[in-house]
Design a protein around this motif. Structure first.
Motif, short mmCIF file in Angstrom:
data_model
loop_
_atom_site.label_atom_id
_atom_site.label_comp_id
_atom_site.label_asym_id
_atom_site.label_seq_id
_atom_site.Cartn_x
_atom_site.Cartn_y
_atom_site.Cartn_z
N ILE A 28 0.85 -0.95 0.13
CA ILE A 28 0.24 0.19 0.23
C ILE A 28 0.68 1.32 -0.15
CG2 ILE A 28 -1.85 1.59 1.71
CD1 ILE A 28 -2.85 -1.16 -0.04
N GLN A 29 1.62 1.36 0.78
CA GLN A 29 2.87 2.46 0.68
C GLN A 29 3.29 2.23 -0.74
OE1 GLN A 29 5.35 1.65 4.31
NE2 GLN A 29 4.23 3.06 5.20
N GLY A 30 3.85 1.35 -1.23
CA GLY A 30 4.33 1.31 -2.77
C GLY A 30 3.53 1.44 -3.63
N GLY A 31 2.17 2.03 -3.60
CA GLY A 31 1.37 2.56 -4.47
C GLY A 31 0.20 1.97 -4.91
N ALA A 32 0.09 0.26 -4.81
CA ALA A 32 -1.08 -0.59 -5.18
C ALA A 32 -2.62 0.23 -4.06
CB ALA A 32 -0.70 -1.83 -3.99
N VAL A 33 -3.66 0.31 -4.98
CA VAL A 33 -4.54 0.68 -5.08
C VAL A 33 -5.28 -0.67 -4.26
CG1 VAL A 33 -6.72 0.97 -6.14
CG2 VAL A 33 -4.15 1.54 -6.88
N ASP A 34 -4.86 -1.68 -3.86
CA ASP A 34 -5.87 -1.97 -2.91
C ASP A 34 -4.55 -3.65 -3.01
OD1 ASP A 34 -7.03 -3.70 -1.34
OD2 ASP A 34 -9.16 -3.61 -2.54
N TYR A 35 -5.14 -4.35 -1.76
CA TYR A 35 -4.07 -5.61 -1.74
C TYR A 35 -5.19 -7.56 -1.52
CZ TYR A 35 -0.12 -8.87 0.60
OH TYR A 35 0.96 -9.84 0.51
N LEU A 36 -4.70 -7.84 -2.75
CA LEU A 36 -6.12 -9.35 -2.13
C LEU A 36 -5.27 -10.42 -1.40
CD1 LEU A 36 -8.44 -8.28 -5.06
CD2 LEU A 36 -8.49 -7.18 -2.62
N THR A 37 -6.03 -11.06 -0.47
CA THR A 37 -5.15 -12.19 -0.85
C THR A 37 -5.82 -13.37 -1.09
OG1 THR A 37 -6.30 -12.49 1.56
CG2 THR A 37 -4.00 -11.64 1.22
N LYS A 38 -5.46 -14.98 -1.61
CA LYS A 38 -5.85 -15.96 -1.92
C LYS A 38 -7.17 -16.37 -1.17
CE LYS A 38 -3.22 -16.14 -5.58
NZ LYS A 38 -1.71 -16.94 -6.31
N PRO A 39 -8.05 -17.15 -1.81
CA PRO A 39 -8.23 -16.95 -2.27
C PRO A 39 -9.30 -15.59 -2.47
CG PRO A 39 -9.82 -17.89 -0.98
CD PRO A 39 -8.73 -17.50 -0.38
#
Length: 70
Positions: A28-39
């Motif tokens: 997120i600090q690197g600029g990702a809009v979101d972080y989704l985990t599997k599944p």
């Protein structure tokens, strides 16, 4: 990779099996809009994609242009 994408002002979503809080914060600090985990939950993915589209539109990007990387 994230810093290169961020420099080009391209919204991106991280999708992974890793659930470490450190990695999520770094993404997120690197600029990702979101972080989704599997599944991946389809409703959450839809929300994340809408968020990325909104960010791209607000930055003057073309809504019809998408890039997918694996």
């Amino acid at each position: 990779l994230m810093s290169k994408i961020k420099e080009k002002n391209i919204p991106f979503i991280i999708m992974t099996g890793e659930k470490s809080k450190e990695i999520i914060i770094k993404a997120i600090q690197g600029g990702a809009v979101d972080y989704l985990t599997k599944p991946i939950d389809p409703k959450r993915l839809k929300t994340s994609l809408e968020k990325a589209l909104k960010k791209k539109k607000n930055s003057g990007g073309n809504d019809n242009e998408f890039h997918v990387s694996f």
